[in-house]
Structure formats: C-alpha cells, structure tokens
Design an enzyme around this catalytic site. Structure first.
Site, PDB file in Angstrom:
ATOM      1  N   LYS A 195      18.888  38.860 -33.489  1.00  0.00           N
ATOM      2  CA  LYS A 195      18.059  38.314 -34.380  1.00  0.00           C
ATOM      3  C   LYS A 195      16.646  38.534 -34.326  1.00  0.00           C
ATOM      4  O   LYS A 195      16.174  38.958 -33.192  1.00  0.00           O
ATOM      5  CB  LYS A 195      18.758  36.884 -34.903  1.00  0.00           C
TER       6      LYS A 195
HETATM    7  C1  LIG Z   1      25.195  35.766 -41.842  1.00  0.00           C
HETATM    8  C2  LIG Z   1      25.425  35.131 -40.458  1.00  0.00           C
HETATM    9  N1  LIG Z   1      25.690  33.649 -40.507  1.00  0.00           N
HETATM   10  C3  LIG Z   1      25.871  32.966 -39.343  1.00  0.00           C
HETATM   11  C4  LIG Z   1      26.007  33.826 -38.142  1.00  0.00           C
HETATM   12  C5  LIG Z   1      26.349  33.023 -36.939  1.00  0.00           C
HETATM   13  O1  LIG Z   1      25.298  32.867 -36.135  1.00  0.00           O
HETATM   14  P1  LIG Z   1      25.292  32.479 -34.463  1.00  0.00           P
HETATM   15  O2  LIG Z   1      25.819  33.688 -33.801  1.00  0.00           O
HETATM   16  O3  LIG Z   1      23.920  32.039 -34.151  1.00  0.00           O
HETATM   17  O4  LIG Z   1      26.401  31.545 -34.648  1.00  0.00           O
HETATM   18  C6  LIG Z   1      25.623  34.901 -38.153  1.00  0.00           C
HETATM   19  C7  LIG Z   1      25.537  35.717 -36.767  1.00  0.00           C
HETATM   20  O5  LIG Z   1      25.480  36.833 -36.708  1.00  0.00           O
HETATM   21  C8  LIG Z   1      25.417  35.817 -39.416  1.00  0.00           C
HETATM   22  O6  LIG Z   1      25.245  36.856 -39.316  1.00  0.00           O
END
Ligand SMILES: Cc1ncc(COP(=O)(O)O)c(C=O)c1O
Length: 395
Positions: A195
C-alpha cells in the site's frame, strides 16, 4: 505461462522491474531501531503517535490502528451490531476482504455492479439492491480513485444504512477537494506491504464517533478495559474483560514504519500522480486503450494504474499479454478477479460471470502497470516501450 521475449530474446530491460516493492528509507529504519531499543515493542506510545498523525492528516476526530484493514472493516460491522439475517451491499470489483468480512460478521453479502465507465460501485446499482434487511454499504475506493461518496451517503441516509468506506488503497486521496476519511462514517485504510503507506501489515479506522472509537479499542485487544501499556501506570495491574474481544492490535514496531511513511505521504502521492500522468500521455494515442482518469474535483492516491485494453483488437489475450510483458522483464498485474468469479462465492451464491456485466467486462480488459515512488521516469518509458513492442507485434 512463460513466453520468450520478442526480437530473438532481447527484452526491454535486462532485469525484472518489480511490480510494487515497499519504499523504505533510512528514517523508517532509524525509527524501528529506536523502538527495538526502547524496551517497548507492542502497542504503546508510537501507535498513539501514528493515530494522532492519521487523524490530523484526514481531519477525522479519532483514528484507531489495527493489525489489518480487514480487521477494521469487520469490527466496524460487528460493533454496529450487524449479524445474522442482515444484508450488506458492496462491489464485486474488489479484493475478497471487502466481502469476506460481511460473512465473518454472519451477514449476507449483496453485490452491486460497478459503473460502466469506471471501477467504482454504481450508486444506482446500490439503490436497486436495498431491501428491508439491508443494514450497511461498503463502497471501495478502488485503486485510490474516490467513489461517488455523496450519492452513496444519500442513499444510505434515505434507508438508514451504515456506510463503511473501504479506503484500503486510498490514503491521501481527495473527494471534492477534501481528504478521504473525514470521519462522517467509519473509513478504513490498509497499511499492507504494497500500500501507499505501509507498516508491513496494518490498518486503521478513522471516525468522528467517540463511542465507535472506544469500542474499536476495546474489541481489538481481547475486550480488556486496559491494554498492557496502560497497565504500566502505578497500581495499574487491575483490568476487566468487558466483551470477548479479538486480537487485532498494531504494534509500536509497525507504527514506527507508518509514522515515517505518513510524514512523506504528500511526496509519495505526488510522485505517483506524475507517473500516472506520464503513462497517460504516452498511451492515450491508442484508440483501443482506455487510460484511467480522475473525476474533476477529486484526487486519486494512484495506488493502482489500471489500464483497459480492448484485446479484440490484438492477436493476443490479456493473460498472454501479461506473460509477454514478463518476458520483456516488466511485471504487470490484474486488479481484480471479481469476487463473484471466485469458487467459494460462485458455489455459495450461484453467481455467473454476467451477473455483474460491468465488473466482468473491466476484468477482461484490465492490466495494472507498475506505479510506486521509486519508479524512475526512465522505468516508465521502458514499461511503455514494452507495451508498444507488443502492440506492434500482435496487431
Ligand atoms: C480493496 C481492499 N480492501 C481491503 C483490503 C484488506 O487489507 P488488509 O490486507 O490490510 O487487511 C485490501 C487488501 O489488499 C484491499 O485491496
């Protein structure tokens, strides 16, 4: 799938250009070293500093950091009391996490298709999916490009629905000139390794709602009325378990990386914007290519650069195209395989590809190009050179 490079094996680069490496500088390393030597490495003062910086940055009153955005999405639903018999609307054009969390909360996911001319959930489609059982909507700021938040909020207000923004890609993005995460509803950022701002793994929920903020603190550390850091104070050993909570906290070690990343977020976003502008300037002449654009008044965090290619105009399909780019030592990716095409969701909900025609059509045309602050403009030109080489060869 492996393909040889065109031109008798002379790729445009001698080594593979990575897709999305983390951008870790000496400040992050120094801060992490400081925490390692400090005698306190789990949730503590550095997490609090990171949270204060996030709320200052977004303008929301409160920020609470967690082990992932997934934890933040789930807890936002759970704390709102969403569960068995409830429906939550979200998009099929997302990473599975946005939909999985609805099932984790024991509710039913209801998918609403995206806009035909973009990747964001269609407010009309959301409105058409509302039933008496609908409790919440999770709009996803895909790629860092803001959704039509006013329209989603308007529908939600009309039907008394909770909005939980999935801003996993979107720290630094702006909607109508204001940064996302204004606190009017829970908004969840991800700090996963790829990210724009990373803590290796991590997430955060911002909100203006003090009750929600307190509940997030409680639920993310076992339901303890005091976390270990708070117990450090004199006579602080007593605590209670108010609810059977989860283990979803961030650590000071991770927050140390995040604090230093957040200090640079404007420079990070600007560099991503410049790369996006270059790609667009170099690729827009092709009438079978659609470059991504940001609606007037908004700002993208440019987490992704999703190119759309009409492969019916080429003699190569999307998957072979990506393999051919790899043979040129350029890594590309696809965001996303829509959730309704995933085996669990197909099996459980009986989805067919054409149930969400806009999402399915985008998926078949999408190629994500590398975009990150360490990418040089020369790298950008090599990526475009490889794409043009393939266009010339496969026309
Ligand atoms: C659109 C979206 N929502 C939620 C998430 C979940 O993030 P995390 O990996 O921090 O749980 C991601 C992870 O890539 C994502 O791309």
């Amino acid at each position: 799938m492996e393909l040889p490079a065109i031109d008798g094996g002379h790729p445009v680069r001698s080594e593979m250009l990575p897709f999305s490496p983390p951008d870790i500088g000496s400040a992050e390393i120094a801060r992490v070293t400081g925490v390692l030597k400090s005698g306190w490495i789990t949730r503590g003062g550095v997490c609090e500093e990171f949270e204060n910086r996030i709320s200052d940055f977004t303008g929301a009153r409160f920020a609470h950091c967690l082990s992932s955005a997934t934890a933040g999405l789930f807890l936002s639903l759970k704390i709102a009391g969403i569960g068995e018999g409830d429906e939550v609307i979200t998009t099929p054009y997302t990473f599975a996490s946005s939909v999985n969390v609805i099932l984790h909360a024991s509710a039913k996911p209801v998918l609403a298709d995206v806009e035909e001319d973009g990747f964001q959930i269609s407010p009309q489609a959301v409105a058409s999916k509302v039933t008496p059982r609908t409790r919440a909507v999770i709009p996803v700021h895909f790629g860092g490009h803001p959704v039509d938040l006013d329209a989603v909020r308007e529908i939600s207000k009309r039907h008394d629905l909770l909005v939980v923004e999935d801003a996993a890609h979107a720290i630094g993005a702006e909607y109508r000139g204001k940064r996302l995460g204004d606190g009017k509803n829970p908004c969840v950022f991800s700090f996963h390794a790829v990210k724009n701002v990373t803590t290796a793994e991590g997430g955060c929920v911002v909100t203006n709602d003090e009750k929600l903020h307190k509940a997030l603190r409680l639920y993310s550390l076992h339901g303890q009325t005091k976390d270990a850091y708070e117990k450090l104070s004199a006579g602080g050993w007593k605590y209670d378990i108010a609810v059977p909570g989860y283990k979803f906290n961030l650590t000071d070690l991770q927050a140390a990386v995040g604090v230093e990343q957040l200090k640079r977020v404007e420079a990070i976003t600007k560099k991503r914007e410049e790369i996006a502008e270059r790609y667009t300037a170099l690729l827009k002449e092709y009438d079978f290519v659609q470059t991504p654009s940001v609606k007037k008044g908004h700002r993208s965090s440019w987490h992704l650069y999703p190119l759309l290619i009409d492969f019916s105009r080429l003699s190569i399909d999307r998957d072979r195209f990506i393999a051919a780019l790899a043979a040129e030592n350029i890594s590309a990716n696809v965001h996303y395989i829509p959730v309704h095409l995933m085996s669990y969701y197909k099996k459980t909900f009986g989805y067919r590809p054409d149930d969400f025609p806009a999402a399915y059509s985008l998926f078949r045309r999408e190629v994500s190009l590398p975009i990150y602050p360490q990418l040089s403009f020369d790298d950008v030109e090599r990526v475009v050179e490889a794409i043009e080489k393939l266009f010339a060869h496969y026309r």
